[in-house]
Design an enzyme around this catalytic site. Structure first.
Site, PDB file in Angstrom:
ATOM      1  N   CYS A   1       0.863  -1.182   0.000  1.00  0.00           N
ATOM      2  CA  CYS A   1       0.000   0.000   0.000  1.00  0.00           C
ATOM      3  C   CYS A   1       0.900   1.234   0.000  1.00  0.00           C
ATOM      4  O   CYS A   1       2.062   1.146  -0.429  1.00  0.00           O
ATOM      5  CB  CYS A   1      -1.013  -0.036   1.138  1.00  0.00           C
ATOM      6  SG  CYS A   1      -0.311   0.010   2.804  1.00  0.00           S
TER       7      CYS A   1
ATOM      8  N   ASP B   1      -8.402   3.597   0.992  1.00  0.00           N
ATOM      9  CA  ASP B   1      -7.471   3.989   2.048  1.00  0.00           C
ATOM     10  C   ASP B   1      -8.256   4.509   3.261  1.00  0.00           C
ATOM     11  O   ASP B   1      -8.942   5.526   3.173  1.00  0.00           O
ATOM     12  CB  ASP B   1      -6.559   5.089   1.497  1.00  0.00           C
ATOM     13  CG  ASP B   1      -5.441   5.433   2.459  1.00  0.00           C
ATOM     14  OD1 ASP B   1      -5.475   4.957   3.606  1.00  0.00           O
ATOM     15  OD2 ASP B   1      -4.541   6.181   2.047  1.00  0.00           O
TER      16      ASP B   1
ATOM     17  N   CYS C   1      -1.659   0.724   7.340  1.00  0.00           N
ATOM     18  CA  CYS C   1      -3.102   0.443   7.404  1.00  0.00           C
ATOM     19  C   CYS C   1      -3.489  -0.773   6.561  1.00  0.00           C
ATOM     20  O   CYS C   1      -3.710  -1.860   7.091  1.00  0.00           O
ATOM     21  CB  CYS C   1      -3.915   1.666   6.957  1.00  0.00           C
ATOM     22  SG  CYS C   1      -3.691   3.120   8.016  1.00  0.00           S
ATOM     23  N   ARG C   2      -3.579  -0.586   5.236  1.00  0.00           N
ATOM     24  CA  ARG C   2      -4.148  -1.638   4.394  1.00  0.00           C
ATOM     25  C   ARG C   2      -3.256  -2.870   4.268  1.00  0.00           C
ATOM     26  O   ARG C   2      -3.725  -4.001   4.440  1.00  0.00           O
ATOM     27  CB  ARG C   2      -4.481  -1.080   3.001  1.00  0.00           C
ATOM     28  CG  ARG C   2      -5.628  -0.097   3.037  1.00  0.00           C
ATOM     29  CD  ARG C   2      -5.714   0.683   1.749  1.00  0.00           C
ATOM     30  NE  ARG C   2      -4.550   1.560   1.602  1.00  0.00           N
ATOM     31  CZ  ARG C   2      -4.302   2.303   0.536  1.00  0.00           C
ATOM     32  NH1 ARG C   2      -5.146   2.274  -0.476  1.00  0.00           N
ATOM     33  NH2 ARG C   2      -3.234   3.069   0.490  1.00  0.00           N
ATOM     34  N   SER C   3      -1.966  -2.669   3.930  1.00  0.00           N
ATOM     35  CA  SER C   3      -1.130  -3.866   3.679  1.00  0.00           C
ATOM     36  C   SER C   3      -0.828  -4.664   4.947  1.00  0.00           C
ATOM     37  O   SER C   3      -0.785  -5.902   4.865  1.00  0.00           O
ATOM     38  CB  SER C   3       0.122  -3.531   2.869  1.00  0.00           C
ATOM     39  OG  SER C   3       0.951  -2.609   3.522  1.00  0.00           O
TER      40      SER C   3
ATOM     41  N   ASN D   1       2.164   1.430   4.468  1.00  0.00           N
ATOM     42  CA  ASN D   1       2.423   0.151   5.155  1.00  0.00           C
ATOM     43  C   ASN D   1       2.061   0.217   6.645  1.00  0.00           C
ATOM     44  O   ASN D   1       2.678  -0.453   7.475  1.00  0.00           O
ATOM     45  CB  ASN D   1       3.879  -0.300   4.967  1.00  0.00           C
ATOM     46  CG  ASN D   1       4.150  -1.760   5.367  1.00  0.00           C
ATOM     47  OD1 ASN D   1       5.261  -2.108   5.742  1.00  0.00           O
ATOM     48  ND2 ASN D   1       3.151  -2.598   5.314  1.00  0.00           N
TER      49      ASN D   1
HETATM   50  P1  4NP Z   1      -1.907   2.837   4.043  1.00  0.00           P
HETATM   51  O1  4NP Z   1      -2.566   4.177   4.597  1.00  0.00           O
HETATM   52  O2  4NP Z   1      -1.291   3.167   2.694  1.00  0.00           O
HETATM   53  O3  4NP Z   1      -3.065   1.909   3.921  1.00  0.00           O
HETATM   54  O4  4NP Z   1      -0.882   2.407   5.064  1.00  0.00           O
HETATM   55  C1  4NP Z   1      -1.862   5.398   4.666  1.00  0.00           C
HETATM   56  C2  4NP Z   1      -1.043   5.623   5.740  1.00  0.00           C
HETATM   57  C3  4NP Z   1      -0.374   6.826   5.834  1.00  0.00           C
HETATM   58  C4  4NP Z   1      -0.535   7.794   4.860  1.00  0.00           C
HETATM   59  C5  4NP Z   1      -1.360   7.553   3.786  1.00  0.00           C
HETATM   60  C6  4NP Z   1      -2.024   6.341   3.683  1.00  0.00           C
HETATM   61  N1  4NP Z   1       0.128   9.037   4.984  1.00  0.00           N
HETATM   62  O5  4NP Z   1      -0.074   9.886   4.120  1.00  0.00           O
HETATM   63  O6  4NP Z   1       0.886   9.224   5.938  1.00  0.00           O
END
Ligand code: 4NP
Length: 159
Positions: free
Chosen positions: A15, A130, A20-22, A18
């Protein structure tokens, strides 16, 4: 008596951050492969480096715990070029992650690169939304999506 364990695939979940989703996808897949008795190699990474070394977002950890899975030991890392040789399959949460992966993929990469939901019947081409900027409900939706991906992976590995 020891439960028979079948050798499974190696899969990297990808993702943006790294956190939340992954990591949720990795946790759901670990639980599903363990339950199936298949010894898959599973990992997760982000295309970005903002959260490297950090544990999953507390909301992601809470959602996984609610579903009986502990992802608190995971730590964020960034996608690397050698991941394209180390894994059979790299599964991106959304189209932006897919573009980010393609941007650093070596020309002779051996890993297949797909969207996570391409594996789920009726969801091909769709993104795992997301949940980072939303509320807790988003994390429940993410878990449902990545669990469907995990179930599809296990059923593919069973042949
Ligand atoms: P992820 O979510 O890609 O599912 O881990 C996010 C976590 C952090 C951010 C964006 C998406 N960020 O912009 O910090």
């Amino acid at each position: 008596m020891r439960k028979d364990v079948t050798a499974g695939p190696s899969i990297l979940f990808l993702c943006l951050g790294n956190i939340c989703r992954s990591p949720l996808a990795e946790g759901a897949a670990r639980a599903a492969f363990d339950a199936a008795g298949i010894a898959a190699i599973l990992d997760s990474a982000g295309t970005g480096d903002w959260h490297v070394g950090r544990p999953p977002d507390p909301r992601a950890q809470a959602e996984a715990r609610r579903r009986g899975v502990d992802i608190g030991g995971l730590r964020a890392r960034q996608l690397r070029r050698d991941d394209f040789y180390r894994f059979d399959l790299i599964l991106a949460a959304d189209h932006e992650n897919l573009r980010g992966a393609k941007a650093i993929a070596p020309g002779d990469a051996t890993a297949r690169l797909r969207l996570m939901l391409d594996l789920v019947p009726g969801r091909a081409g769709a993104s795992v939304t997301d949940p980072y900027y939303g509320d807790e409900d988003g994390f429940a939706e993410t878990w449902d999506d990545v669990s469907a991906v995990a179930a599809a992976l296990v059923s593919e590995a069973r042949g």
